[in-house]
Design a protein around this motif. Sequence first.
Motif, short mmCIF file in Angstrom:
data_model
loop_
_atom_site.label_atom_id
_atom_site.label_comp_id
_atom_site.label_asym_id
_atom_site.label_seq_id
_atom_site.Cartn_x
_atom_site.Cartn_y
_atom_site.Cartn_z
N GLU A 172 0.81 -1.30 -0.09
CA GLU A 172 -0.24 -0.35 -0.07
C GLU A 172 0.90 1.66 0.00
O GLU A 172 2.45 1.56 0.41
CB GLU A 172 -1.02 0.16 1.27
CG GLU A 172 -0.01 -0.56 2.82
CD GLU A 172 -1.15 0.27 3.90
OE1 GLU A 172 -1.86 1.60 3.55
OE2 GLU A 172 -0.55 0.41 5.16
N LYS A 202 -7.06 3.27 -0.80
CA LYS A 202 -7.07 1.48 -1.29
C LYS A 202 -7.48 1.22 -2.99
O LYS A 202 -6.94 0.98 -3.84
CB LYS A 202 -7.91 0.65 -0.36
CG LYS A 202 -6.90 0.06 1.00
CD LYS A 202 -5.93 -0.15 1.04
CE LYS A 202 -5.59 0.09 2.89
NZ LYS A 202 -4.82 0.22 2.95
N LYS A 236 -9.97 -5.47 1.06
CA LYS A 236 -9.34 -4.07 1.63
C LYS A 236 -10.86 -3.15 1.63
O LYS A 236 -10.83 -2.60 0.59
CB LYS A 236 -7.45 -3.97 1.29
CG LYS A 236 -6.86 -4.95 1.76
CD LYS A 236 -5.03 -3.84 1.49
CE LYS A 236 -4.39 -5.08 1.43
NZ LYS A 236 -3.18 -4.10 1.43
N GLY A 238 -4.36 -0.69 10.48
CA GLY A 238 -4.84 -2.00 10.79
C GLY A 238 -5.77 -2.12 11.25
O GLY A 238 -6.63 -1.55 11.58
N ASN A 292 -8.15 -5.30 6.86
CA ASN A 292 -8.88 -5.68 6.04
C ASN A 292 -9.90 -7.67 6.10
O ASN A 292 -9.42 -8.06 7.75
CB ASN A 292 -7.27 -6.15 5.78
CG ASN A 292 -7.30 -4.94 5.34
OD1 ASN A 292 -7.47 -4.20 4.86
ND2 ASN A 292 -5.02 -5.32 5.15
N TYR A 329 -8.94 -11.52 5.36
CA TYR A 329 -8.24 -12.25 4.85
C TYR A 329 -8.19 -13.86 4.63
O TYR A 329 -8.97 -14.68 5.16
CB TYR A 329 -6.77 -12.08 5.73
CG TYR A 329 -6.46 -11.28 6.24
CD1 TYR A 329 -5.01 -10.17 5.46
CD2 TYR A 329 -6.97 -10.15 7.16
CE1 TYR A 329 -4.46 -9.58 5.47
CE2 TYR A 329 -6.00 -9.26 7.27
CZ TYR A 329 -4.68 -8.77 6.05
OH TYR A 329 -4.11 -7.49 6.78
N GLU A 363 -4.82 -9.50 -4.18
CA GLU A 363 -3.98 -10.42 -4.16
C GLU A 363 -2.55 -10.70 -3.39
O GLU A 363 -1.73 -9.91 -2.52
CB GLU A 363 -3.04 -10.76 -6.14
CG GLU A 363 -2.22 -11.48 -6.55
CD GLU A 363 -1.94 -11.92 -7.80
OE1 GLU A 363 -2.86 -12.06 -8.85
OE2 GLU A 363 -0.60 -11.41 -8.65
N ILE A 382 0.94 -11.00 -2.23
CA ILE A 382 2.63 -11.52 -2.65
C ILE A 382 2.70 -13.06 -1.19
O ILE A 382 1.95 -12.22 -0.69
CB ILE A 382 3.17 -10.61 -1.87
CG1 ILE A 382 1.83 -8.88 -2.38
CG2 ILE A 382 4.65 -9.94 -2.43
CD1 ILE A 382 2.31 -7.13 -1.85
N GLU A 416 8.11 -6.42 5.93
CA GLU A 416 7.74 -5.82 5.49
C GLU A 416 8.46 -4.42 4.69
O GLU A 416 9.05 -3.63 6.32
CB GLU A 416 6.05 -5.43 5.53
CG GLU A 416 5.74 -4.41 4.45
CD GLU A 416 4.50 -4.37 5.16
OE1 GLU A 416 3.30 -5.31 5.93
OE2 GLU A 416 3.12 -3.01 4.33
N1 LIG Z 1 -1.16 -8.00 -1.15
C1 LIG Z 1 -0.63 -8.58 0.35
N2 LIG Z 1 -0.19 -9.99 0.84
C2 LIG Z 1 0.24 -10.11 1.66
N3 LIG Z 1 0.06 -9.88 2.22
C3 LIG Z 1 -0.52 -8.42 2.51
C4 LIG Z 1 -1.48 -8.06 1.53
N4 LIG Z 1 -1.77 -6.86 1.74
C5 LIG Z 1 -1.30 -6.63 2.41
N5 LIG Z 1 -0.61 -7.27 3.74
C6 LIG Z 1 -0.87 -7.72 5.72
O1 LIG Z 1 -1.63 -7.17 5.78
C7 LIG Z 1 -1.27 -6.21 6.79
C8 LIG Z 1 -2.33 -4.52 6.70
O2 LIG Z 1 -2.54 -4.54 5.41
P1 LIG Z 1 -2.31 -2.71 5.01
O3 LIG Z 1 -0.72 -2.14 5.51
O4 LIG Z 1 -3.00 -2.43 3.74
O5 LIG Z 1 -3.37 -1.98 6.00
P2 LIG Z 1 -3.44 -0.28 6.24
O6 LIG Z 1 -4.88 -0.95 7.39
O7 LIG Z 1 -3.61 0.34 5.68
O8 LIG Z 1 -2.51 -1.04 7.73
P3 LIG Z 1 -1.53 0.21 7.90
O9 LIG Z 1 -1.97 1.48 7.34
O10 LIG Z 1 -1.90 0.70 9.47
O11 LIG Z 1 -0.73 -0.32 7.61
C9 LIG Z 1 -0.27 -5.70 5.81
O12 LIG Z 1 1.70 -5.34 6.85
C10 LIG Z 1 0.82 -6.79 5.29
O13 LIG Z 1 1.34 -7.99 6.55
#
Ligand SMILES: Nc1ncnc2c1ncn2[C@@H]1O[C@H](COP(=O)(O)OP(=O)(O)OP(=O)(O)O)[C@@H](O)[C@H]1O
Lengths: 494, 494
Positions: free
Chosen positions: B146, B327, B385, B391, B394, B396, B419, B421, B445
């Motif tokens: 992201e 997103k 998402k 955080g 999401n 999963y 998808e 990763i 990460e």
């Molecule tokens: N495409 C992906 N593949 C694998 N893991 C993912 C993927 N997208 C998200 N994750 C996991 O989920 C976690 C949270 O996703 P993301 O960072 O998009 O959410 P967020 O709510 O914006 O959280 P923040 O802003 O606190 O990082 C990521 O840090 C990662 O560990």
Amino acid sequence: MNVASAATAKVEHGQFPSVDKTHIQTEIIPEIAQWSLTNGLVLASDKATVAKAAPTTVFPTPIPRQSFDQAKALQKPFNQLYAQIANSEWLIKETEQLAKVDPDFTGKLFNLYQKYTAKSKQPTKFGIFRSDYLIEEKTKSVKQVEFNTVSVSFGGLSSKVGDLHSYLNVMGKYDNKGKPFYQAGELHTSESHVFIVRGILNAMNIYQVDLESKKRERDEKIVLFVVEEDELNIYDQKIIEYNLLKIYGIISVRCTFKDIKTQFEYSTDKKRLIHKKTNNEVGVVYFRTGYDVADYSDEAAWETRGFLEESYAIKAPDLSVQLAGTKKIQQLLTKDSILSTYIDDANVKKQLSNSFVKIYPLDDSPEGKEGQKLAIEQPEHYVLKPQREGGGHNVYKKDIPAFLNDLPKEQWNAYILMEIIDTATRKENFIVRDGQLSSEPIISELGIYGTIIFDKDHIANNDYSGSLLRSKLMTSNEGGVVAGFGCIDSMYLY
Amino acid sequence: MNVASAATAKVEHGQFPSVDKTHIQTEIIPEIAQWSLTNGLVLASDKATVAKAAPTTVFPTPIPRQSFDQAKALQKPFNQLYAQIANSEWLIKETEQLAKVDPDFTGKLFNLYQKYTAKSKQPTKFGIFRSDYLIEEKTKSVKQVEFNTVSVSFGGLSSKVGDLHSYLNVMGKYDNKGKPFYQAGELHTSESHVFIVRGILNAMNIYQVDLESKKRERDEKIVLFVVEEDELNIYDQKIIEYNLLKIYGIISVRCTFKDIKTQFEYSTDKKRLIHKKTNNEVGVVYFRTGYDVADYSDEAAWETRGFLEESYAIKAPDLSVQLAGTKKIQQLLTKDSILSTYIDDANVKKQLSNSFVKIYPLDDSPEGKEGQKLAIEQPEHYVLKPQREGGGHNVYKKDIPAFLNDLPKEQWNAYILMEIIDTATRKENFIVRDGQLSSEPIISELGIYGTIIFDKDHIANNDYSGSLLRSKLMTSNEGGVVAGFGCIDSMYLY
Ligand SMILES: Nc1ncnc2c1ncn2[C@@H]1O[C@H](COP(=O)(O)OP(=O)(O)OP(=O)(O)O)[C@@H](O)[C@H]1O
Ligand SMILES: Nc1ncnc2c1ncn2[C@@H]1O[C@H](COP(=O)(O)OP(=O)(O)OP(=O)(O)O)[C@@H](O)[C@H]1O
Ligand SMILES: [Mg+2]
Ligand SMILES: [Mg+2]
Ligand SMILES: [Mg+2]
Ligand SMILES: [Mg+2]
């Protein structure tokens, strides 16, 4: 009146900021905690992974520049005096006497001295000292409370409090309009966090590693910090450790008495102290424990002290230096006849004696008799001190007669009777402990650090090594910061 | 074999130190806690005067230098891309659509944008970004998780973890014989603690104070940190604050949404933001809250955001920049037709798209239909998402179908389907939290910070601003460090 002169006129010499309690509660106390926790101005808690903000004052305490300068100027002469004492036969003679009346501590240390220290092949001695003073209210002259020759603390945290107070000042937290209250140069930050470290470097440089070391894959000199198991003041020590590494690349190892013999061994030549795990050689043993009976938990701990004493490492301090710091020696030095044996220069002698208040023995000499009389008849002007360090052992004022009356007369001689120094109490400054403000006047004690490296004939280094201001509630006799009575302060020099 | 070649041979590329768990427990874990607490690598506790060591890893995690370099090289193009989006009509159009399906958050932010942000007289926009990646195991190519445009955290603490790991290495804690394990240059320390600060300085320099300020006794520009009441990650923020002051003499004020209207007011010209107490002018409003619905506790909080938006201060970020980070926008950018509108250079476009994995909308477009099908039929390869940050929002893998089935179909469009990763799991490294070692493999990460200052037509500054490595248990979906899932790590580059 223009703006500049208004600003200058605002701060009167020796004044405190005129912010009210609400301002202190909302604008200053949270900042103190946050700054302290971000910058390592902390004490340990009962959990290894949690620290708490160290107790400090809200404001720096005003200290006359002349008093600070006077105390600073005394440090090198005092360092040298105590070095000479550590080298003297007189110390051995006096300590032998003291050992008889204080067999539990001085006696045990003296035994170790004779059995081990005296046999060490290391000619270099190393003192990291702190001379503590109260400022006599009437004259602004500094008067010595005591001279510490072992495990002096707060050299690390002291500097941080100066930085904290400077931060609060620059941020405008000492002013209702958010402007700085103190001017540049008025707030003093102790250099002890680097000067003590430099002292250790100097000793490390003097220590000569085994020329055969390559063959034994030993390629580093390290510093051994001898420490207590659960040390609440550990972060003060860590600052010294980290600065040794950061500034000079010197690695330190911490070890308790209990673990030393498992982790260290002698080399066959000269009893060099070898860190078994790494094969590194200990250049300096830095004691941050071993100054109190309680630090030696069993016979093995005493033996371990002996093991370290006899080694080839430079000890900070060895037992001769440690024993030079007893209250008894302090008392004897107030006698002109004794001081004169060590100091020729009449000016220096005068400077030093000017910092002494009256200290009496409690023996059968005419002076001792006078002391005994004063202790019983005018106790409110005196403090009674045994041959102990680290706080909690003294008897103050009106408690003295009953204490002495309970003590077998032959033990009185293990104590000295010292005049109470009359110093200023401040009601405008406050101690912050666990986020809570104190509500009583406070008293401040100025400490001056010094380092000296010497042998029988030479002084290799003799330095002023920074300062400490500790403040405590007026109503509390003891000032222990970690014990919960006092706090770390800094100086506003005027 | 001589000593030098033995030492070189010892460390294989990408290997971990071969010390056992006992060594980690006795030699490393205590050092981590002590270093962290002395050096401010801490999180807040429930007591204002107590901090705890932040969760970190035992070792730095091996990261291919090529992956790090790739991510670093993407930062300035990404900064610029998001700056262009923030300036675009397209963003407004898309956000308007999104507001309809997500009225509670995107909708409210968009209303504020229209009502206040769009009216601000301040032409300069400021982004402090962090682009997060996982390293695709097969190719070692970084794939974007992201792009964060608001309140990116750990810029302060990240640098400290690099220092911690370097300390442990130099101290020989990663080796059974006490020698350094990693070689100079292999351990990376993030520059974010100073580069983000430099970004803020750059924005402050662009902000022009009122020329009449002298008349109003206003003589300083300050930074306003908008923060949460009880912020567990406060020390990460304090590092930025203290460095602003220490390096550039810039004073910061922290304030919650609740208190802003009491402590700040508009000037009559241009709605400059004035700190009432000091009469100082806010140059930069730095949001470390406001990215989640929960950050706006009531209507007044939303209004306050608007109040700040409309002011003349430079916002980091303003709502156009914040909304560019949804997103939904990230999903749309994976479409070549859209990315091409912003990026002419085919090479740059390719670089950026190479970091994208497949992201589907869940709307009625052909692509959306495909997304819907995949979400239900092959959920184990996807993460769902919503338009949220911080955080915990999401859904999963196998949880996706049930979640979607419970959701009214017209709301599906508020989500994107991404998808998963495929990245390496490491069983040789450990998370240390509250002194306890983790016992499961971890996933890392990589975050790259960037700062960009721009207006409608120009970019004033566009910079790479440091890095972050966070690691989490493989079994945990979310990586929240403060929430208790992940930890801060550092990179061993090979
Ligand atoms: N495409 C992906 N593949 C694998 N893991 C993912 C993927 N997208 C998200 N994750 C996991 O989920 C976690 C949270 O996703 P993301 O960072 O998009 O959410 P967020 O709510 O914006 O959280 P923040 O802003 O606190 O990082 C990521 O840090 C990662 O560990
Ligand atoms: N002569 C004196 N006049 C006034 N106060 C004194 C005097 N001597 C001692 N005190 C007070 O008692 C405290 C403890 O005394 P002293 O420092 O001599 O004891 P200590 O056991 O060596 O403690 P430590 O080594 O921990 O400082 C001092 O810090 C000071 O506050
Ligand atoms: Mg004392
Ligand atoms: Mg003492
Ligand atoms: Mg994220
Ligand atoms: Mg995010």
